[in-house]
Design a protein around this motif. Structure first.
Motif, PDB file in Angstrom:
ATOM      1  N   GLY A  18       0.838  -1.196   0.000  1.00  0.00           N
ATOM      2  CA  GLY A  18       0.000   0.000   0.000  1.00  0.00           C
ATOM      3  C   GLY A  18       0.871   1.243   0.000  1.00  0.00           C
ATOM      4  O   GLY A  18       2.098   1.176   0.173  1.00  0.00           O
ATOM      5  N   TYR A  19       0.217   2.355  -0.170  1.00  0.00           N
ATOM      6  CA  TYR A  19       0.895   3.648  -0.269  1.00  0.00           C
ATOM      7  C   TYR A  19       1.560   3.998   1.066  1.00  0.00           C
ATOM      8  O   TYR A  19       1.212   3.450   2.121  1.00  0.00           O
ATOM      9  N   MET A  20       2.511   4.913   0.979  1.00  0.00           N
ATOM     10  CA  MET A  20       3.157   5.410   2.195  1.00  0.00           C
ATOM     11  C   MET A  20       2.089   5.919   3.176  1.00  0.00           C
ATOM     12  O   MET A  20       1.150   6.602   2.765  1.00  0.00           O
ATOM     13  N   LYS A  24       1.157  -0.071   7.002  1.00  0.00           N
ATOM     14  CA  LYS A  24       1.745  -1.412   6.858  1.00  0.00           C
ATOM     15  C   LYS A  24       2.632  -1.812   8.034  1.00  0.00           C
ATOM     16  O   LYS A  24       2.514  -2.925   8.549  1.00  0.00           O
ATOM     17  N   ASP A  43      11.910  -1.669   4.390  1.00  0.00           N
ATOM     18  CA  ASP A  43      12.701  -0.427   4.482  1.00  0.00           C
ATOM     19  C   ASP A  43      13.728  -0.514   5.608  1.00  0.00           C
ATOM     20  O   ASP A  43      14.865  -0.079   5.458  1.00  0.00           O
ATOM     21  N   ILE A  54      16.575   5.884   4.595  1.00  0.00           N
ATOM     22  CA  ILE A  54      16.027   5.774   3.238  1.00  0.00           C
ATOM     23  C   ILE A  54      16.288   7.087   2.479  1.00  0.00           C
ATOM     24  O   ILE A  54      16.643   7.078   1.300  1.00  0.00           O
ATOM     25  N   PHE A  58      18.336   7.430  -1.125  1.00  0.00           N
ATOM     26  CA  PHE A  58      17.833   8.125  -2.330  1.00  0.00           C
ATOM     27  C   PHE A  58      18.812   9.235  -2.757  1.00  0.00           C
ATOM     28  O   PHE A  58      19.124   9.380  -3.932  1.00  0.00           O
ATOM     29  N   GLU A  70      15.634  -3.254  -3.156  1.00  0.00           N
ATOM     30  CA  GLU A  70      14.288  -3.661  -2.760  1.00  0.00           C
ATOM     31  C   GLU A  70      13.897  -4.977  -3.467  1.00  0.00           C
ATOM     32  O   GLU A  70      13.423  -5.919  -2.832  1.00  0.00           O
ATOM     33  N   CYS A  88       5.907  -4.261   3.167  1.00  0.00           N
ATOM     34  CA  CYS A  88       6.646  -3.887   1.956  1.00  0.00           C
ATOM     35  C   CYS A  88       6.726  -2.373   1.834  1.00  0.00           C
ATOM     36  O   CYS A  88       5.789  -1.670   2.213  1.00  0.00           O
ATOM     37  N   GLY A  89       7.803  -1.875   1.258  1.00  0.00           N
ATOM     38  CA  GLY A  89       7.864  -0.457   0.916  1.00  0.00           C
ATOM     39  C   GLY A  89       6.763  -0.158  -0.101  1.00  0.00           C
ATOM     40  O   GLY A  89       6.392  -1.035  -0.896  1.00  0.00           O
ATOM     41  N   GLY A  90       6.262   1.079  -0.086  1.00  0.00           N
ATOM     42  CA  GLY A  90       5.137   1.439  -0.947  1.00  0.00           C
ATOM     43  C   GLY A  90       5.394   1.248  -2.437  1.00  0.00           C
ATOM     44  O   GLY A  90       4.458   1.109  -3.224  1.00  0.00           O
ATOM     45  N   GLY A  91       6.681   1.221  -2.833  1.00  0.00           N
ATOM     46  CA  GLY A  91       6.982   1.115  -4.259  1.00  0.00           C
ATOM     47  C   GLY A  91       7.161  -0.318  -4.741  1.00  0.00           C
ATOM     48  O   GLY A  91       7.300  -0.554  -5.945  1.00  0.00           O
ATOM     49  N   ARG A 128      10.242  10.203   4.200  1.00  0.00           N
ATOM     50  CA  ARG A 128       9.943   9.662   2.854  1.00  0.00           C
ATOM     51  C   ARG A 128      10.375  10.632   1.756  1.00  0.00           C
ATOM     52  O   ARG A 128       9.696  11.634   1.499  1.00  0.00           O
ATOM     53  N   PRO A 129      11.496  10.305   1.087  1.00  0.00           N
ATOM     54  CA  PRO A 129      12.046  11.250   0.098  1.00  0.00           C
ATOM     55  C   PRO A 129      11.080  11.600  -1.021  1.00  0.00           C
ATOM     56  O   PRO A 129      11.097  12.725  -1.524  1.00  0.00           O
ATOM     57  N   LEU A 130      10.205  10.669  -1.410  1.00  0.00           N
ATOM     58  CA  LEU A 130       9.301  10.960  -2.539  1.00  0.00           C
ATOM     59  C   LEU A 130       8.239  11.993  -2.171  1.00  0.00           C
ATOM     60  O   LEU A 130       7.582  12.538  -3.052  1.00  0.00           O
ATOM     61  N   ARG A 147      -0.546   4.717  -9.280  1.00  0.00           N
ATOM     62  CA  ARG A 147      -0.156   3.415  -8.728  1.00  0.00           C
ATOM     63  C   ARG A 147      -1.333   2.432  -8.636  1.00  0.00           C
ATOM     64  O   ARG A 147      -1.129   1.269  -8.287  1.00  0.00           O
TER      65      ARG A 147
HETATM   66  C1  S3P Z   1       8.278   4.412  -1.078  1.00  0.00           C
HETATM   67  C2  S3P Z   1       7.770   4.049   0.144  1.00  0.00           C
HETATM   68  C3  S3P Z   1       8.590   4.021   1.365  1.00  0.00           C
HETATM   69  C4  S3P Z   1      10.067   3.754   1.017  1.00  0.00           C
HETATM   70  C5  S3P Z   1      10.547   4.751   0.005  1.00  0.00           C
HETATM   71  C6  S3P Z   1       9.731   4.714  -1.293  1.00  0.00           C
HETATM   72  C7  S3P Z   1       7.369   4.454  -2.240  1.00  0.00           C
HETATM   73  O1  S3P Z   1       8.130   3.001   2.243  1.00  0.00           O
HETATM   74  O2  S3P Z   1      10.236   2.456   0.553  1.00  0.00           O
HETATM   75  O3  S3P Z   1      10.490   6.024   0.603  1.00  0.00           O
HETATM   76  O4  S3P Z   1       7.837   4.495  -3.394  1.00  0.00           O
HETATM   77  O5  S3P Z   1       6.133   4.408  -2.011  1.00  0.00           O
HETATM   78  P1  S3P Z   1       6.751   3.114   3.101  1.00  0.00           P
HETATM   79  O6  S3P Z   1       5.643   2.767   2.185  1.00  0.00           O
HETATM   80  O7  S3P Z   1       6.948   2.098   4.173  1.00  0.00           O
HETATM   81  O8  S3P Z   1       6.684   4.505   3.606  1.00  0.00           O
END
Ligand code: S3P
Length: 178
Positions: A18-20, A24, A43, A54, A58, A70, A88-91, A128-130, A147
């Motif tokens: 799922g999204y940030m 999770k 992460d 994180i 980046f 990842e 899982c990380g959101g990506g 969260r850098p994004l 997404r």
């Molecule tokens: C990301 C989500 C982050 C982390 C990174 C990129 C994403 O994890 O992996 O900053 O692309 O959605 P969380 O979903 O645990 O914040």
């Protein structure tokens, strides 16, 4: 953390995607307490292995290097002999290869939340850098939209988390597991 491996993947893990800010990590920890299954956060493992936050990964190594780390961690987890709860990380579900690995090695629960709720949950969190300097309803909505298909394709079950506590969300997943 050392993950035991075996040659063939089997469908055993509980993956939370799922999204940030969808919850999770917190839900994974609660599920772990309730099931006695170990919980791992992708992460946290990547960050600890590279000894960097994180954000620094980046900044210093680039997003591509992070995505490679990842995917390779996901393959390692998928091959683990012991069942795990995996935040899982959101990506993670964005890459086709990763979706195949998720599908072949576990059951995947998508935690969904509205942009408003996501922004409330991640307020003041700069990890969260994004989302650096981009915490707006319009930006998060656009990203969620972009997404949507990948998340839907990766998931076996979708759980709406709006207005629910992490405990309630974990109980919903447990009800399905039983
Ligand atoms: C990301 C989500 C982050 C982390 C990174 C990129 C994403 O994890 O992996 O900053 O692309 O959605 P969380 O979903 O645990 O914040």
């Amino acid at each position: 953390m050392k993950i035991q491996t075996k040659e063939n993947f089997s469908k055993k893990h509980i993956y939370l995607i799922g999204y940030m800010g969808s919850g999770k990590t917190t839900v994974g920890r609660i599920l772990s307490e309730k099931t006695d299954l170990p919980c791992i956060d992708m992460d946290e493992i990547i960050s600890s292995r590279l000894s960097m936050s994180i954000g620094d990964i980046f900044d210093k190594l680039g997003e591509t290097a992070f995505r490679e780390a990842e995917s390779s961690l996901l393959e390692e987890i998928a091959a683990s002999t012991a069942p795990l709860i995996v935040s899982c990380g959101g990506g993670v579900p964005l890459m086709h290869e990763n979706r195949l690995v998720l599908k072949s090695s576990g059951t995947t629960y998508l935690l969904e939340a509205d942009p408003e709720e996501i922004l409330r949950r991640i307020e003041g969190d700069e990890s969260r850098p994004l989302l650096e300097n981009k915490k707006s309803i319009s930006y998060v909505s656009e990203m969620l939209e972009s997404r949507h298909n990948a998340y839907a394709e990766a998931s076996d079950m979708t759980i709406s988390t709006n207005g629910k506590t992490p405990e309630e969300i974990a109980d919903e997943i447990l009800a399905v597991l039983k």
